[in-house]
Enzyme design. Structure first.
Site, PDB file in Angstrom:
ATOM      1  N   GLY A  14       0.753  -1.242  -0.063  1.00 49.16           N
ATOM      2  CA  GLY A  14      -0.006   0.014   0.147  1.00 49.16           C
ATOM      3  C   GLY A  14       1.013   1.104  -0.126  1.00 49.16           C
ATOM      4  O   GLY A  14       2.177   1.373  -0.422  1.00 49.16           O
ATOM      5  N   ALA A  16       2.131   2.882   2.158  1.00 55.03           N
ATOM      6  CA  ALA A  16       3.377   3.041   3.077  1.00 55.03           C
ATOM      7  C   ALA A  16       4.599   2.389   2.654  1.00 55.03           C
ATOM      8  O   ALA A  16       5.662   2.790   2.546  1.00 55.03           O
ATOM      9  CB  ALA A  16       2.948   2.542   4.462  1.00 55.03           C
ATOM     10  N   ALA A  49      -9.398   3.464  -0.784  1.00 53.40           N
ATOM     11  CA  ALA A  49      -9.540   5.036  -0.047  1.00 53.40           C
ATOM     12  C   ALA A  49     -10.244   5.714  -0.926  1.00 53.40           C
ATOM     13  O   ALA A  49      -9.726   5.907  -1.902  1.00 53.40           O
ATOM     14  CB  ALA A  49      -8.386   5.466   0.557  1.00 53.40           C
ATOM     15  N   GLN A  50     -11.383   6.310  -0.674  1.00 52.84           N
ATOM     16  CA  GLN A  50     -12.265   6.953  -1.634  1.00 52.84           C
ATOM     17  C   GLN A  50     -12.051   8.445  -1.449  1.00 52.84           C
ATOM     18  O   GLN A  50     -11.679   8.967  -2.407  1.00 52.84           O
ATOM     19  CB  GLN A  50     -13.771   6.613  -1.473  1.00 52.84           C
ATOM     20  CG  GLN A  50     -14.129   5.155  -1.821  1.00 52.84           C
ATOM     21  CD  GLN A  50     -15.575   5.166  -1.713  1.00 52.84           C
ATOM     22  OE1 GLN A  50     -16.379   5.962  -1.273  1.00 52.84           O
ATOM     23  NE2 GLN A  50     -16.030   3.905  -2.172  1.00 52.84           N
ATOM     24  N   GLU A 118     -14.148  17.130   4.840  1.00 52.24           N
ATOM     25  CA  GLU A 118     -14.885  16.000   5.468  1.00 52.24           C
ATOM     26  C   GLU A 118     -14.997  16.071   6.938  1.00 52.24           C
ATOM     27  O   GLU A 118     -14.579  17.450   7.668  1.00 52.24           O
ATOM     28  CB  GLU A 118     -13.605  14.912   5.068  1.00 52.24           C
ATOM     29  CG  GLU A 118     -13.891  14.456   3.937  1.00 52.24           C
ATOM     30  CD  GLU A 118     -13.044  12.977   3.274  1.00 52.24           C
ATOM     31  OE1 GLU A 118     -12.663  12.366   4.274  1.00 52.24           O
ATOM     32  OE2 GLU A 118     -12.913  12.893   2.053  1.00 52.24           O
ATOM     33  N   ASP A 225      -2.522  -9.509   9.661  1.00 57.29           N
ATOM     34  CA  ASP A 225      -1.184 -10.352   9.449  1.00 57.29           C
ATOM     35  C   ASP A 225       0.077  -9.623  10.133  1.00 57.29           C
ATOM     36  O   ASP A 225       0.599 -10.099  11.002  1.00 57.29           O
ATOM     37  CB  ASP A 225      -0.918 -10.466   7.981  1.00 57.29           C
ATOM     38  CG  ASP A 225      -2.071 -11.474   7.385  1.00 57.29           C
ATOM     39  OD1 ASP A 225      -3.062 -11.624   7.782  1.00 57.29           O
ATOM     40  OD2 ASP A 225      -1.590 -11.767   6.415  1.00 57.29           O
ATOM     41  N   HIS A 246     -16.467   3.134  10.229  1.00 59.25           N
ATOM     42  CA  HIS A 246     -16.798   4.014   9.668  1.00 59.25           C
ATOM     43  C   HIS A 246     -18.448   4.081   9.668  1.00 59.25           C
ATOM     44  O   HIS A 246     -19.019   3.196   9.482  1.00 59.25           O
ATOM     45  CB  HIS A 246     -16.470   3.797   8.054  1.00 59.25           C
ATOM     46  CG  HIS A 246     -16.468   5.146   7.180  1.00 59.25           C
ATOM     47  ND1 HIS A 246     -17.773   5.631   6.711  1.00 59.25           N
ATOM     48  CD2 HIS A 246     -15.489   5.837   6.475  1.00 59.25           C
ATOM     49  CE1 HIS A 246     -17.383   6.650   5.765  1.00 59.25           C
ATOM     50  NE2 HIS A 246     -16.075   6.633   5.597  1.00 59.25           N
ATOM     51  N   ARG A 293     -15.868  10.972  13.430  1.00 63.23           N
ATOM     52  CA  ARG A 293     -16.472   9.798  12.854  1.00 63.23           C
ATOM     53  C   ARG A 293     -16.889   8.989  14.057  1.00 63.23           C
ATOM     54  O   ARG A 293     -18.132   8.227  13.883  1.00 63.23           O
ATOM     55  CB  ARG A 293     -15.336   8.868  12.265  1.00 63.23           C
ATOM     56  CG  ARG A 293     -15.128   8.882  10.956  1.00 63.23           C
ATOM     57  CD  ARG A 293     -14.309   8.068  10.327  1.00 63.23           C
ATOM     58  NE  ARG A 293     -14.316   8.597   9.156  1.00 63.23           N
ATOM     59  CZ  ARG A 293     -13.317   8.526   8.152  1.00 63.23           C
ATOM     60  NH1 ARG A 293     -12.346   7.336   8.714  1.00 63.23           N
ATOM     61  NH2 ARG A 293     -13.097   8.867   6.978  1.00 63.23           N
ATOM     62  N   HIS A 355     -13.562  -0.131  10.186  1.00 63.63           N
ATOM     63  CA  HIS A 355     -12.873   0.658   8.855  1.00 63.63           C
ATOM     64  C   HIS A 355     -11.253   0.757   9.075  1.00 63.63           C
ATOM     65  O   HIS A 355     -10.479   0.731   8.111  1.00 63.63           O
ATOM     66  CB  HIS A 355     -13.616   2.054   8.873  1.00 63.63           C
ATOM     67  CG  HIS A 355     -13.158   2.480   7.658  1.00 63.63           C
ATOM     68  ND1 HIS A 355     -13.371   2.334   6.605  1.00 63.63           N
ATOM     69  CD2 HIS A 355     -12.533   4.003   7.757  1.00 63.63           C
ATOM     70  CE1 HIS A 355     -12.776   3.277   5.638  1.00 63.63           C
ATOM     71  NE2 HIS A 355     -12.292   4.515   6.442  1.00 63.63           N
ATOM     72  N   ARG A 390      -9.435   8.400  14.426  1.00 68.18           N
ATOM     73  CA  ARG A 390      -8.488   9.275  13.585  1.00 68.18           C
ATOM     74  C   ARG A 390      -9.451  10.082  12.692  1.00 68.18           C
ATOM     75  O   ARG A 390     -10.579   9.894  12.371  1.00 68.18           O
ATOM     76  CB  ARG A 390      -8.289   8.200  12.331  1.00 68.18           C
ATOM     77  CG  ARG A 390      -7.509   8.609  11.061  1.00 68.18           C
ATOM     78  CD  ARG A 390      -6.920   7.462  10.369  1.00 68.18           C
ATOM     79  NE  ARG A 390      -8.076   6.807   9.826  1.00 68.18           N
ATOM     80  CZ  ARG A 390      -8.551   7.078   8.575  1.00 68.18           C
ATOM     81  NH1 ARG A 390      -8.274   8.155   8.059  1.00 68.18           N
ATOM     82  NH2 ARG A 390      -9.464   6.338   8.049  1.00 68.18           N
ATOM     83  N   SER A 395      -5.131   9.085   6.628  1.00 72.46           N
ATOM     84  CA  SER A 395      -4.215   7.538   6.768  1.00 72.46           C
ATOM     85  C   SER A 395      -3.398   7.725   5.665  1.00 72.46           C
ATOM     86  O   SER A 395      -2.081   7.146   5.739  1.00 72.46           O
ATOM     87  CB  SER A 395      -5.374   6.409   6.750  1.00 72.46           C
ATOM     88  OG  SER A 395      -6.183   6.671   5.962  1.00 72.46           O
ATOM     89  N   LEU A 396      -3.869   8.122   4.464  1.00 70.38           N
ATOM     90  CA  LEU A 396      -2.994   8.063   3.230  1.00 70.38           C
ATOM     91  C   LEU A 396      -1.729   8.862   3.763  1.00 70.38           C
ATOM     92  O   LEU A 396      -0.602   8.569   3.136  1.00 70.38           O
ATOM     93  CB  LEU A 396      -3.338   8.396   1.977  1.00 70.38           C
ATOM     94  CG  LEU A 396      -4.876   7.582   1.688  1.00 70.38           C
ATOM     95  CD1 LEU A 396      -5.430   7.837   0.275  1.00 70.38           C
ATOM     96  CD2 LEU A 396      -4.038   6.052   1.204  1.00 70.38           C
TER      97      LEU A 396
HETATM   98  C1  SIN Z   1     -14.102   8.030   3.117  1.00 69.24           C
HETATM   99  O1  SIN Z   1     -13.799   8.386   1.984  1.00 69.24           O
HETATM  100  O2  SIN Z   1     -14.514   8.075   3.863  1.00 69.24           O
HETATM  101  C2  SIN Z   1     -12.757   7.254   3.881  1.00 69.24           C
HETATM  102  C3  SIN Z   1     -11.533   8.074   3.999  1.00 69.24           C
HETATM  103  C4  SIN Z   1     -10.751   7.702   5.217  1.00 69.24           C
HETATM  104  O3  SIN Z   1     -11.025   6.726   5.900  1.00 69.24           O
HETATM  105  O4  SIN Z   1     -10.189   8.676   5.742  1.00 69.24           O
END
Ligand code: SIN
Length: 530
Positions: A14, A16, A49-50, A118, A225, A246, A293, A355, A390, A395-396
């Site tokens: 991914g 990281a 991840a959207q 967000e 894992d 989520h 969240r 999530h 978070r 996260s990304l």
């Molecule tokens: C989302 O698009 O809601 C997920 C993004 C995230 O988990 O930070």
């Protein structure tokens, strides 16, 4: 049995792992091996991840971002780690993602980056590629990695255990040395054999553990894992009770777990009860639908339990035109349409789902764990950024920053010593009596998922956690015998990792009696429905 030697072994493909490999690849003398259990390196949590990745928006500052991360983290985020994220993240987005990987982030009319909003962000600052941001990012990074002559990517390679001394040493005197990682035993799915991947430094970047829950937004590989392997190797694990749910996963048959991005609420989407009441103002008058969240997920849970709703609704069509919805959320629009819901005209049925793992393998500012030569970055790690909850779309960024930092620390170590194969025993298959029965693996996995969902879920209590631990301890013993007597398969390895990860989360949740962020205990109402 195969022996593969490299200077650095990266487990997980991914953001990281990819960020670390890209930085390490700059030193052409260094050989880097990147492994993934998936059939293709594109398949990781990152891909799903959207919403996007945080950077600094138009009228924004690092200080404001720091304040927002700390507030969402509910008093448990490590300020020094958050400062690193805010200082180094935005320049890395520019350097690695925009300039090097050429990720085509959406632009506003004048050509500037389009900043989305967000939950719990005080400024619009989330950059995106429609609603498929993770996919575009990992594609761009892998395109670059494939051009690096000193990086080898190996697919269908499942890490079974880290190789550590003194545990795996032939020399008894290593018992007097600190626990040190020398690579990993890796199951090659094609050949059905276990190889020794030996390395001077090993980076765990295996992602999260949503799949230990019955309902999750995570893909199949997110089964804990890396967490399980590091724990067994003796690494320090922290904050494991903080599993983030989520608020909005799709609640349609055949569409279960599909994420409905928080960006939908960022663009004006509102949560409604099935009879049309916009309930978030009752729970969070200041933030409403854009509350942190944990608050939104618990509000939905509460509505469902109190009124017996099977789900709640998310309405975007009342605030956004059909054309804009299709342009901004093409993936969500198409998937819902396939399942019979036209989101340009109808609200979306949603429920919370597991999530993101906010805890993990303790990693310091350089990505170092408490095991020598073992690094961790991304969701498997806990560097303290996310605290108890978070902040959306961080996260990304964290994966990018800590992947890069771990690589820089490894590079600064100079020449890396790779332990000789002769010093490490090959994988033992003694005692293996039978082939794996997929039905048993599936059933045991379901038991873990149901136990975690019902007893270690959004709302926890002493009674539920005690019950979870009884069941998981019993199952863990059964799975251990099963694992030792059965020929390895990827699902069997995953089952063993999953029960270990579930036990780590459940024990931490039982130990911590204080509600904070996404670890919420309601010991008075332990009989309430989940
Ligand atoms: C989302 O698009 O809601 C997920 C993004 C995230 O988990 O930070």
């Amino acid at each position: 049995m195969n022996v593969i030697q490299s200077d650095v072994l990266v487990i997980g493909c991914g953001i990281a792992g990819a960020a670390a490999a890209l930085r390490l690849a700059q030193d052409r003398q260094r050989q880097v091996t990147l492994i993934t259990r998936a059939d293709a390196p594109e398949e990781s949590n990152t891909r799903y991840a959207q919403g996007g990745i945080v950077t600094l928006g138009a009228e924004d500052s690092a200080e404001l971002l720091i304040q927002d991360v700390l507030a969402a983290g509910a008093g448990l985020s490590l300020p020094a780690a958050v400062r690193i994220l805010a200082a180094e993240g935005p320049p890395l987005v520019q350097e690695v993602l925009i300039e090097q990987a050429a990720v085509p982030f959406d632009r506003a009319e004048g050509g500037d980056l389009a900043y989305g909003r967000e939950g719990a962000h005080s400024r619009p600052r989330v950059i995106h590629v429609g609603d498929a941001t993770g996919r575009a990012i990992i594609q761009g990074m892998l395109n670059l990695l494939r051009q690096q002559p000193n990086v080898r990517i190996v697919t269908q390679a499942t890490a079974v255990d880290l190789i550590t001394f003194p545990h795996h040493a032939r020399d008894p005197l290593t018992v007097y040395e600190p626990i040190t990682c020398h690579g990993a035993y890796v199951y090659e799915q094609g050949q059905r054999t276990v190889s020794r991947y030996l390395a001077g430094a090993t980076l765990l970047a295996t992602g999260g553990l949503g799949r230990i829950y019955r309902h999750t937004t995570n893909p199949r590989g997110a089964r804990g894992d890396g967490l399980a392997m590091a724990y067994r190797a003796g690494a320090r694990v922290i904050n494991a009770e903080y599993v983030q749910f989520h608020p909005t996963a799709l609640a349609l048959p055949d569409g279960e777990g599909f994420l409905i991005s928080e960006a939908v609420r960022g663009e004006g989407g509102r949560l409604l009860t099935p009879d049309g009441h916009p309930f978030m103002a009752d729970y969070a008058p200041r933030w409403r639908d854009l509350a942190p969240r944990d608050v939104v997920a618990r509000a939905i849970h509460h509505e469902m339990v109190e009124h017996g709703y099977p789900h709640v609704l998310l309405d975007i069509h009342s605030t956004m035109s059909a054309e804009n919805i299709q342009e901004r959320f093409p993936t969500i629009y198409t998937r819902c349409m396939e399942l019979g819901v036209d989101i340009t005209r109808q609200p979306i049925p949603v429920v919370p789902a597991a999530h993101y793992f906010c805890g993990g393998v303790w990693a310091d500012e350089r990505g170092r764990t408490t095991v020598e030569k073992l690094y961790a970055a991304g969701e498997v790690a806990c560097a303290g950024v996310h605290g108890a909850n978070r902040l959306a779309s961080t996260s990304l960024l964290e994966g990018l920053v800590w992947g890069d930092r771990a690589a820089q620390d490894i590079a600064a170590r100079g020449a890396l010593t790779i332990t000789a194969a002769a010093d490490i025993p090959p994988w033992e298959e003694e005692g293996v009596l039978e082939e794996a029965d997929p039905a048993l693996i599936w059933r045991d996995m379901r038991t873990i998922q149901h136990t975690m969902w019902h007893y270690v879920g959004l709302v926890r209590s002493a009674r539920r956690l005690t019950r979870a631990l009884q069941d998981l301890n019993h199952l863990g013993k059964e799975i251990d015998v099963f694992y030792r007597t059965t020929r390895l398969t990827d699902p069997l390895i995953g089952l063993r990792h999953s029960v270990q990860a579930a036990l780590i989360v459940a024990r931490a949740a039982q130990h911590n009696r204080q509600s904070r962020g996404c670890h919420y205990r309601d010991d008075r109402k332990s009989t309430a429905l989940m």
